[in-house]
Motif scaffolding. Structure first.
Motif, PDB file in Angstrom:
ATOM      1  N   ALA A   1      33.929  25.355  39.921  1.00 37.17           N
ATOM      2  CA  ALA A   1      34.793  25.901  40.983  1.00 37.17           C
ATOM      3  C   ALA A   1      36.247  25.504  40.697  1.00 37.17           C
ATOM      4  O   ALA A   1      37.156  26.333  40.821  1.00 37.17           O
ATOM      5  CB  ALA A   1      34.339  25.369  42.338  1.00 37.17           C
ATOM      6  N   ILE A   2      36.436  24.245  40.292  1.00 39.05           N
ATOM      7  CA  ILE A   2      37.789  23.767  39.990  1.00 39.05           C
ATOM      8  C   ILE A   2      38.389  24.571  38.833  1.00 39.05           C
ATOM      9  O   ILE A   2      39.583  24.883  38.819  1.00 39.05           O
ATOM     10  CB  ILE A   2      37.766  22.247  39.706  1.00 39.05           C
ATOM     11  CG1 ILE A   2      37.455  21.494  41.005  1.00 39.05           C
ATOM     12  CG2 ILE A   2      39.089  21.768  39.106  1.00 39.05           C
ATOM     13  CD1 ILE A   2      37.183  20.017  40.836  1.00 39.05           C
ATOM     14  N   ALA A   3      37.552  24.964  37.856  1.00 33.66           N
ATOM     15  CA  ALA A   3      38.052  25.766  36.726  1.00 33.66           C
ATOM     16  C   ALA A   3      38.641  27.084  37.218  1.00 33.66           C
ATOM     17  O   ALA A   3      39.615  27.587  36.651  1.00 33.66           O
ATOM     18  CB  ALA A   3      36.924  26.037  35.735  1.00 33.66           C
ATOM     19  N   ILE A   4      38.081  27.640  38.280  1.00 34.21           N
ATOM     20  CA  ILE A   4      38.625  28.883  38.856  1.00 34.21           C
ATOM     21  C   ILE A   4      39.962  28.591  39.523  1.00 34.21           C
ATOM     22  O   ILE A   4      40.942  29.308  39.356  1.00 34.21           O
ATOM     23  CB  ILE A   4      37.599  29.502  39.836  1.00 34.21           C
ATOM     24  CG1 ILE A   4      36.413  30.042  39.027  1.00 34.21           C
ATOM     25  CG2 ILE A   4      38.234  30.587  40.705  1.00 34.21           C
ATOM     26  CD1 ILE A   4      35.234  30.513  39.856  1.00 34.21           C
ATOM     27  N   ASN A   5      40.019  27.468  40.252  1.00 33.21           N
ATOM     28  CA  ASN A   5      41.271  27.084  40.905  1.00 33.21           C
ATOM     29  C   ASN A   5      42.360  26.762  39.889  1.00 33.21           C
ATOM     30  O   ASN A   5      43.520  27.135  40.053  1.00 33.21           O
ATOM     31  CB  ASN A   5      41.013  25.868  41.797  1.00 33.21           C
ATOM     32  CG  ASN A   5      42.282  25.359  42.451  1.00 33.21           C
ATOM     33  OD1 ASN A   5      42.970  24.506  41.924  1.00 33.21           O
ATOM     34  ND2 ASN A   5      42.601  25.918  43.606  1.00 33.21           N
ATOM     35  N   GLN A   6      41.976  26.048  38.830  1.00 32.70           N
ATOM     36  CA  GLN A   6      42.957  25.551  37.854  1.00 32.70           C
ATOM     37  C   GLN A   6      43.169  26.531  36.702  1.00 32.70           C
ATOM     38  O   GLN A   6      43.699  26.155  35.662  1.00 32.70           O
ATOM     39  CB  GLN A   6      42.482  24.198  37.298  1.00 32.70           C
ATOM     40  CG  GLN A   6      42.512  23.083  38.315  1.00 32.70           C
ATOM     41  CD  GLN A   6      43.940  22.721  38.710  1.00 32.70           C
ATOM     42  OE1 GLN A   6      44.739  22.312  37.885  1.00 32.70           O
ATOM     43  NE2 GLN A   6      44.263  22.904  39.982  1.00 32.70           N
ATOM     44  N   ASP A   7      42.772  27.756  36.876  1.00 30.16           N
ATOM     45  CA  ASP A   7      42.919  28.715  35.780  1.00 30.16           C
ATOM     46  C   ASP A   7      44.397  28.888  35.407  1.00 30.16           C
ATOM     47  O   ASP A   7      45.240  29.061  36.290  1.00 30.16           O
ATOM     48  CB  ASP A   7      42.331  30.062  36.203  1.00 30.16           C
ATOM     49  CG  ASP A   7      42.349  31.014  35.038  1.00 30.16           C
ATOM     50  OD1 ASP A   7      41.440  30.909  34.201  1.00 30.16           O
ATOM     51  OD2 ASP A   7      43.298  31.815  34.934  1.00 30.16           O
ATOM     52  N   PRO A   8      44.713  28.867  34.106  1.00 24.76           N
ATOM     53  CA  PRO A   8      46.131  28.928  33.697  1.00 24.76           C
ATOM     54  C   PRO A   8      46.847  30.234  34.042  1.00 24.76           C
ATOM     55  O   PRO A   8      48.060  30.249  34.098  1.00 24.76           O
ATOM     56  CB  PRO A   8      46.085  28.740  32.180  1.00 24.76           C
ATOM     57  CG  PRO A   8      44.679  28.582  31.786  1.00 24.76           C
ATOM     58  CD  PRO A   8      43.804  28.620  32.995  1.00 24.76           C
ATOM     59  N   LEU A   9      46.116  31.316  34.307  1.00 28.11           N
ATOM     60  CA  LEU A   9      46.803  32.550  34.722  1.00 28.11           C
ATOM     61  C   LEU A   9      47.393  32.410  36.125  1.00 28.11           C
ATOM     62  O   LEU A   9      48.326  33.128  36.487  1.00 28.11           O
ATOM     63  CB  LEU A   9      45.823  33.734  34.706  1.00 28.11           C
ATOM     64  CG  LEU A   9      45.788  34.638  33.474  1.00 28.11           C
ATOM     65  CD1 LEU A   9      45.806  33.880  32.173  1.00 28.11           C
ATOM     66  CD2 LEU A   9      44.565  35.551  33.509  1.00 28.11           C
ATOM     67  N   GLY A  10      46.813  31.532  36.922  1.00 26.96           N
ATOM     68  CA  GLY A  10      47.376  31.219  38.248  1.00 26.96           C
ATOM     69  C   GLY A  10      47.371  32.382  39.223  1.00 26.96           C
ATOM     70  O   GLY A  10      48.259  32.492  40.063  1.00 26.96           O
ATOM     71  N   ILE A  11      46.374  33.237  39.140  1.00 25.24           N
ATOM     72  CA  ILE A  11      46.336  34.398  40.044  1.00 25.24           C
ATOM     73  C   ILE A  11      45.617  34.017  41.339  1.00 25.24           C
ATOM     74  O   ILE A  11      44.587  33.346  41.305  1.00 25.24           O
ATOM     75  CB  ILE A  11      45.599  35.582  39.366  1.00 25.24           C
ATOM     76  CG1 ILE A  11      46.386  36.016  38.112  1.00 25.24           C
ATOM     77  CG2 ILE A  11      45.435  36.752  40.330  1.00 25.24           C
ATOM     78  CD1 ILE A  11      45.661  37.032  37.247  1.00 25.24           C
ATOM     79  N   GLN A  12      46.197  34.435  42.471  1.00 21.81           N
ATOM     80  CA  GLN A  12      45.535  34.219  43.759  1.00 21.81           C
ATOM     81  C   GLN A  12      44.664  35.430  44.070  1.00 21.81           C
ATOM     82  O   GLN A  12      45.156  36.552  44.143  1.00 21.81           O
ATOM     83  CB  GLN A  12      46.595  34.024  44.851  1.00 21.81           C
ATOM     84  CG  GLN A  12      45.989  33.887  46.244  1.00 21.81           C
ATOM     85  CD  GLN A  12      47.020  33.575  47.324  1.00 21.81           C
ATOM     86  OE1 GLN A  12      48.056  32.972  47.052  1.00 21.81           O
ATOM     87  NE2 GLN A  12      46.735  33.976  48.547  1.00 21.81           N
ATOM     88  N   GLY A  13      43.369  35.205  44.246  1.00 23.31           N
ATOM     89  CA  GLY A  13      42.463  36.298  44.581  1.00 23.31           C
ATOM     90  C   GLY A  13      42.683  36.774  46.017  1.00 23.31           C
ATOM     91  O   GLY A  13      43.355  36.110  46.812  1.00 23.31           O
ATOM     92  N   HIS A  14      42.107  37.911  46.344  1.00 24.63           N
ATOM     93  CA  HIS A  14      42.272  38.453  47.695  1.00 24.63           C
ATOM     94  C   HIS A  14      41.054  39.294  48.064  1.00 24.63           C
ATOM     95  O   HIS A  14      40.204  39.569  47.209  1.00 24.63           O
ATOM     96  CB  HIS A  14      43.565  39.274  47.782  1.00 24.63           C
ATOM     97  CG  HIS A  14      43.603  40.425  46.826  1.00 24.63           C
ATOM     98  ND1 HIS A  14      43.356  41.714  47.190  1.00 24.63           N
ATOM     99  CD2 HIS A  14      43.838  40.450  45.492  1.00 24.63           C
ATOM    100  CE1 HIS A  14      43.443  42.492  46.140  1.00 24.63           C
ATOM    101  NE2 HIS A  14      43.728  41.755  45.084  1.00 24.63           N
ATOM    102  N   ILE A  15      40.993  39.703  49.319  1.00 21.78           N
ATOM    103  CA  ILE A  15      39.832  40.476  49.789  1.00 21.78           C
ATOM    104  C   ILE A  15      39.971  41.919  49.298  1.00 21.78           C
ATOM    105  O   ILE A  15      41.014  42.543  49.517  1.00 21.78           O
ATOM    106  CB  ILE A  15      39.749  40.445  51.328  1.00 21.78           C
ATOM    107  CG1 ILE A  15      39.577  39.001  51.815  1.00 21.78           C
ATOM    108  CG2 ILE A  15      38.612  41.342  51.834  1.00 21.78           C
ATOM    109  CD1 ILE A  15      39.638  38.825  53.315  1.00 21.78           C
ATOM    110  N   VAL A  16      38.939  42.410  48.592  1.00 23.82           N
ATOM    111  CA  VAL A  16      39.001  43.801  48.135  1.00 23.82           C
ATOM    112  C   VAL A  16      38.133  44.721  48.997  1.00 23.82           C
ATOM    113  O   VAL A  16      38.313  45.933  48.992  1.00 23.82           O
ATOM    114  CB  VAL A  16      38.612  43.950  46.641  1.00 23.82           C
ATOM    115  CG1 VAL A  16      39.633  43.277  45.751  1.00 23.82           C
ATOM    116  CG2 VAL A  16      37.215  43.419  46.362  1.00 23.82           C
TER     117      VAL A  16
END
Ligand code: GLA
Length: 509
Positions: free
Chosen positions: A297-312
């Motif tokens: 889960a942390i790998a998703i948070n700390q991803d270097p692209l730094g994109i914030q996900g959103h509701i699709v």
């Protein structure tokens, strides 16, 4: 001729700080003001290490509004030695010695929120010099009792006025920080007042988007959901070195169920939100530790692209979150069921920007199981108030981005006698990502008495420091070393690594 660019649009592009969301611990949610003191911070440092949280990437730690300092008659900030007997510099040294980074708190107004501590208003430059001298690495700056608030006689806020006040106040503090010369992660805390997501990337590294997530000691699920909804809409403003901050984590506080804990952490990871824990780390259940240290889960948070996900998409009470591409070409997808009955949801490849016919592998980051390849999509069943957090990829391998763990961020040398001597000391840093990192590159501009060479042993690297005292007179010397690296899979810059080196040259006697 190309137009001359002015101040950088993203402050972090220069200082290299917080290129992934900051991780650490602040006491406010669990403790409020009591008991914030040196003992609590030191016990928390020990717990960060023994629980595995440090190794998972939680690095910034220190008091919040913890009655840490007062202002002298001559205007200088002084440590509250009754609560922090080592002084604020001493506490910072303790933290740095253990491979953690030092977080402190202040306010842009005349006082902090409870009025227990002085704020920086009209003392911006002296105060930022004090934070630099205490060796602060991360500073949260609150917005209580600022001129902007005091000028409003009516409770109806004037948004345009707020924006001008907030922007000017925080920009002045940025200038004061730069003048003080120490690289410090700057966390703006105006609770969304002045819409910092529109302008603060050039001022600081993260900004609160919402009011407080909890009153001290009282985790509140509905406020957490309110903060999530407000923060979710701001996804376009987030990126490496400039983050939306929906407030501290409430994981591990009383009053949340296990599914709520897991959902909350999944949402913060998906939103690339700062992961600043705020529970009592000295008394955690196994389940809280497992949630807070889930590296996938942390790998998703700390991803270097730094994109914030959103509701699709929404289906009944279930939300499908996507739009979070990851560094290896995979995607993060979250299905969050905010309802009271189980939900069965179809996640289709077109939902996540793929084609119907794609054959994709799916990794469930809570069960740690990979399935597939799946064509077209998959059905996800999510219990009430639970969340399923997935990583979806063409490849069966799910590499982890680097998280850096250091044995220390402070070297202290003492030359016992005058004359030329050579002293040596090392800092070892380890990457917990899947791939070895290239060698750290040490920035030029070190003082003549210090040289640093880097050696690599697989995922660990040693920064060997040599001090030469030739030509130095008796006195105290200090340097901040900066080293840079890139993430080997994406080629993106990683957060800069900084550490302090002190040298005391003793006299002839
Ligand atoms: C404000 C902030 C909180 C905390 C308190 C301290 O309310 O938003 O996060 O720092 O002040 O008083």
């Amino acid at each position: 001729m190309r137009a001359q660019s002015q101040a950088p649009k993203v402050r972090a592009a220069e200082d290299g700080l917080a290129l992934t969301p900051p991780m650490g611990w602040y006491p406010w949610n669990e403790f409020g003001q009591e008991p914030q003191n040196e003992k609590l911070i030191k016990e928390t440092v020990d717990a960060l290490i023994s629980s595995g949280m440090k190794d998972a990437g939680y690095v910034y730690v220190g008091p919040d509004e913890g009655i840490c300092f007062s202002r002298d008659a001559d205007g200088k900030l002084t440590s509250n030695l009754a609560r922090y007997p080592s002084g604020l510099r001493g506490l910072g040294d303790y933290i740095h010695q253990r491979g953690l980074k030092y977080a402190l708190y202040t306010d842009a107004g005349a006082r902090t929120c409870s009025k227990a501590m002085p704020g920086t208003e009209d003392h911006e430059f002296e105060d930022m010099a004090a934070f630099a001298a205490w060796r602060t690495d991360y500073l949260k700056v609150d917005w209580c009792w600022s001129a902007g608030l005091a000028h409003h006689s009516s409770p109806v806020r004037n948004v345009a006025h707020d924006q001008v006040d907030v922007t000017a106040a925080y920009a002045k503090l940025r200038d004061a920080q730069l003048a003080a010369g120490r690289p410090i992660v700057f966390s703006l805390c105006s609770w969304g007042v002045g819409e910092p997501w529109k302008w603060a990337a050039s001022v600081g590294h993260l900004w609160r988007t919402t009011g407080d997530i909890a009153a001290p000691g009282k985790a509140n699920w509905s406020t957490a959901m309110k903060n999530t909804a407000a923060n979710e809409k701001l996804n376009a403003a987030a990126g490496p070195g400039h983050w939306n901050d929906p407030d501290l984590l409430i994981n591990g506080m009383g009053g949340l169920s296990e599914t709520q804990n897991r959902s909350f952490f999944s949402l913060w990871c998906m939103m690339a939100a700062p992961l600043m824990a705020s529970n009592d780390l000295r008394r955690m259940t196994v389940s809280t530790i497992q949630t807070l240290t889930n590296r996938e889960a942390i790998a998703i948070n700390q991803d270097p692209l730094g994109i914030q996900g959103h509701i699709v998409r929404r289906e009944g009470q279930a939300e499908i979150w996507a739009g979070k591409r990851l560094f290896d070409g995979s995607q993060a997808v979250l299905v969050f069921n905010s309802g009271t009955a189980p939900a069965e949801v179809q996640v289709t490849w077109p939902d996540i920007g793929g084609t119907e016919s794609a054959a994709l592998y799916v990794r469930d980051v809570w069960t740690h199981r990979t399935t597939g390849p799946h064509r077209g999509g998959l059905t996800v069943t999510v219990p009430a108030s639970d969340a399923t957090l997935l990583r979806i990829s063409k490849s069966r391998a799910f590499p982890a981005p680097p998280v850096i763990v250091a044995d220390s961020y402070w070297l202290s040398f003492r030359a016992p006698r005058p004359g030329p001597q050579r002293l040596k000391g090392a800092i070892t840093v380890k990457s917990t990502g899947s791939n070895e990192l290239p060698m750290w590159k040490v920035h030029s501009g070190l003082p003549a008495w210090l040289s640093v060479t880097v050696t690599k042993h697989g995922k660990s690297q040693t920064l060997a420091n040599t001090v030469s005292t030739a030509g130095l007179v008796k006195g105290l010397y200090h340097a901040v070393v900066r080293a840079d690296n890139i993430e080997p899979v994406s080629g993106l810059p990683m957060s800069a690594l900084y550490y302090d080196v002190d040298l005391a040259v003793a006299g002839a006697e």
